[in-house]
Design a protein around this motif. Structure first.
Motif, PDB file in Angstrom:
ATOM      1  N   GLN A 257       0.818  -1.202   0.000  1.00 57.95           N
ATOM      2  CA  GLN A 257       0.000   0.000   0.000  1.00 57.95           C
ATOM      3  C   GLN A 257       0.861   1.265   0.000  1.00 57.95           C
ATOM      4  O   GLN A 257       0.536   2.244  -0.670  1.00 57.95           O
ATOM      5  N   ARG A 258       1.957   1.229   0.740  1.00 55.43           N
ATOM      6  CA  ARG A 258       2.868   2.382   0.700  1.00 55.43           C
ATOM      7  C   ARG A 258       3.475   2.535  -0.689  1.00 55.43           C
ATOM      8  O   ARG A 258       3.563   3.645  -1.223  1.00 55.43           O
ATOM      9  N   ILE A 259       3.896   1.443  -1.272  1.00 56.21           N
ATOM     10  CA  ILE A 259       4.476   1.493  -2.610  1.00 56.21           C
ATOM     11  C   ILE A 259       3.489   2.102  -3.593  1.00 56.21           C
ATOM     12  O   ILE A 259       3.829   2.995  -4.384  1.00 56.21           O
ATOM     13  N   LYS A 260       2.245   1.636  -3.543  1.00 54.70           N
ATOM     14  CA  LYS A 260       1.215   2.163  -4.449  1.00 54.70           C
ATOM     15  C   LYS A 260       0.966   3.649  -4.217  1.00 54.70           C
ATOM     16  O   LYS A 260       0.809   4.427  -5.174  1.00 54.70           O
ATOM     17  N   SER A 261       0.941   4.067  -2.950  1.00 51.26           N
ATOM     18  CA  SER A 261       0.701   5.485  -2.641  1.00 51.26           C
ATOM     19  C   SER A 261       1.811   6.370  -3.188  1.00 51.26           C
ATOM     20  O   SER A 261       1.554   7.447  -3.751  1.00 51.26           O
ATOM     21  N   LEU A 262       3.053   5.909  -3.039  1.00 55.44           N
ATOM     22  CA  LEU A 262       4.178   6.685  -3.557  1.00 55.44           C
ATOM     23  C   LEU A 262       4.140   6.749  -5.082  1.00 55.44           C
ATOM     24  O   LEU A 262       4.439   7.791  -5.681  1.00 55.44           O
ATOM     25  N   ILE A 263       3.785   5.652  -5.706  1.00 53.86           N
ATOM     26  CA  ILE A 263       3.690   5.630  -7.167  1.00 53.86           C
ATOM     27  C   ILE A 263       2.700   6.692  -7.650  1.00 53.86           C
ATOM     28  O   ILE A 263       2.994   7.478  -8.560  1.00 53.86           O
ATOM     29  N   VAL A 264       1.523   6.721  -7.045  1.00 54.99           N
ATOM     30  CA  VAL A 264       0.499   7.689  -7.448  1.00 54.99           C
ATOM     31  C   VAL A 264       0.980   9.117  -7.209  1.00 54.99           C
ATOM     32  O   VAL A 264       0.850   9.995  -8.076  1.00 54.99           O
ATOM     33  N   LEU A 265       1.555   9.374  -6.030  1.00 54.21           N
ATOM     34  CA  LEU A 265       2.033  10.711  -5.691  1.00 54.21           C
ATOM     35  C   LEU A 265       3.065  11.203  -6.698  1.00 54.21           C
ATOM     36  O   LEU A 265       2.946  12.311  -7.249  1.00 54.21           O
TER      37      LEU A 265
ATOM     38  N   SER B  65       3.875  10.036  -9.718  1.00 54.38           N
ATOM     39  CA  SER B  65       3.441  10.119 -11.117  1.00 54.38           C
ATOM     40  C   SER B  65       2.652  11.399 -11.364  1.00 54.38           C
ATOM     41  O   SER B  65       2.728  11.992 -12.446  1.00 54.38           O
ATOM     42  N   GLN B  66       1.913  11.854 -10.352  1.00 51.47           N
ATOM     43  CA  GLN B  66       1.170  13.116 -10.478  1.00 51.47           C
ATOM     44  C   GLN B  66       2.116  14.314 -10.510  1.00 51.47           C
ATOM     45  O   GLN B  66       1.941  15.228 -11.322  1.00 51.47           O
ATOM     46  N   ILE B  67       3.112  14.314  -9.634  1.00 50.49           N
ATOM     47  CA  ILE B  67       4.049  15.441  -9.583  1.00 50.49           C
ATOM     48  C   ILE B  67       4.873  15.524 -10.867  1.00 50.49           C
ATOM     49  O   ILE B  67       5.084  16.607 -11.426  1.00 50.49           O
ATOM     50  N   LEU B  68       5.326  14.376 -11.339  1.00 45.51           N
ATOM     51  CA  LEU B  68       6.216  14.341 -12.494  1.00 45.51           C
ATOM     52  C   LEU B  68       5.477  14.146 -13.817  1.00 45.51           C
ATOM     53  O   LEU B  68       6.119  14.115 -14.874  1.00 45.51           O
ATOM     54  N   THR B  69       4.159  14.007 -13.727  1.00 45.08           N
ATOM     55  CA  THR B  69       3.314  13.796 -14.915  1.00 45.08           C
ATOM     56  C   THR B  69       3.885  12.718 -15.831  1.00 45.08           C
ATOM     57  O   THR B  69       4.140  12.956 -17.015  1.00 45.08           O
ATOM     58  N   CYS B  70       4.086  11.544 -15.248  1.00 42.94           N
ATOM     59  CA  CYS B  70       4.559  10.412 -16.036  1.00 42.94           C
ATOM     60  C   CYS B  70       3.802   9.167 -15.606  1.00 42.94           C
ATOM     61  O   CYS B  70       3.166   9.148 -14.547  1.00 42.94           O
ATOM     62  N   PRO B  71       3.829   8.099 -16.404  1.00 39.55           N
ATOM     63  CA  PRO B  71       3.061   6.896 -16.087  1.00 39.55           C
ATOM     64  C   PRO B  71       3.467   6.278 -14.748  1.00 39.55           C
ATOM     65  O   PRO B  71       4.655   6.247 -14.395  1.00 39.55           O
ATOM     66  N   GLU B  72       2.472   5.774 -14.033  1.00 43.46           N
ATOM     67  CA  GLU B  72       2.737   5.162 -12.732  1.00 43.46           C
ATOM     68  C   GLU B  72       3.700   3.981 -12.861  1.00 43.46           C
ATOM     69  O   GLU B  72       4.599   3.800 -12.026  1.00 43.46           O
TER      70      GLU B  72
END
Length: 288
Positions: A224-232, A234-241
């Protein structure tokens, strides 16, 4: 200041050049000597002098000069292998996270990352290309005493090869962003320190966050932490998760190889064990 690890004396030339009246040794590492110094005008700074093994940190100094304090400490002055740096304080994000939790810590990571990746002038020529940064992953092979590493490192190598061949949004990167390299306590709040000074795909700059902070293995391998960081990120860097995740796994393999290069046996390397555990969990989240 001499190159020997046993010597912690600041040279008279450096004292005069930067008006240093007193100094306190913060760290004596294989690559550098680091002091907190007081100057004649009463202000404090950090003095870092690189040893021969620390020459690879010079691109990081170029990155600091280029970023000019936006998300990072300021490089105040440089002479040969010595640098005078802004004193950003003593509070690390790792300690802050222990008190305030993961969510509060990630707010700070996001803010620092956004400032680090803000538009700037033309990239300095001294930065290390990302493919060169990954060299250890491609030249290190586990020996017969490390059979558990063979397949995971091969997998990390395959990911790295694909990623390095298809880089986009190439820009200057901090290259070693993690919870002990984000500090506070000075007048300017949270700032990044100790950059590697790379140039490459922006998605790599968050890869090391996944394997940190120290002594937090249950969190590091928490899906769950890994997934949360991925989403965060990818949004900041505007790149695919999935790209964020792939760089995190590739970097974990690279980090294992660095540990092996240091001569630490795999069975004695906490870092290698943690990074291997991360790879095993993170790859289950990949879309292959």
């Amino acid at each position: 200041m001499t190159d020997g690890t046993s010597s912690t004396v600041i040279s008279d030339d450096i004292k005069r050049r930067w008006s240093i009246s007193s100094a306190f040794l913060l760290a004596d590492t294989p690559s550098s000597l680091v002091y907190r110094v007081t100057r004649a005008d009463g202000t404090q700074a950090v003095l870092k002098t690189l040893k021969p093994r620390g020459i690879g940190e010079l691109p990081g100094m170029a990155f600091l000069s280029w970023r000019d304090g936006n998300g990072t400490i300021r490089l105040l002055e440089r002479h040969d292998m010595s640098c005078l740096l802004e004193d950003a304080g003593d509070t690390t994000l790792r300690h802050y996270r222990l008190q305030h939790g993961e969510a509060a810590s990630n707010v700070i990571v996001a803010d620092v990352l956004t400032r680090l990746h803000a538009a700037g002038s033309a990239a300095p020529s001294e930065l290390t290309p990302l493919d060169r940064h990954f060299a250890a992953l491609f030249k290190t092979s586990p020996d017969r005493h490390q059979p558990a590493l063979g397949e995971p490192l091969d997998f990390a190598r395959q990911l790295a090869s694909q990623l390095l061949a298809t880089q986009d949004n190439v820009k200057p990167l901090h290259g070693d962003l993690h919870h002990d390299n984000i500090v506070s306590g000075g007048a300017r709040g949270w700032l990044a320190i100790d950059p590697q000074g790379l140039i490459g795909d922006a998605a790599y700059d968050v890869a090391n966050i996944f394997g940190n902070p120290l002594n937090a293995l249950p969190d590091i391998i928490n899906p769950q932490r890994i997934k949360s960081l991925i989403v965060l990120f990818s949004q900041i860097l505007t790149c695919p998760e999935q790209k964020i995740l792939r760089y995190a796994i590739a970097h974990a393999g690279l980090s294992i190889c660095w540990s092996l290069e240091d001569g630490t046996p795999f069975e004695d390397s906490e870092n290698a064990h943690e990074r291997l555990a991360f790879i095993q969990i993170a790859r289950t989240l990949l879309e292959l």
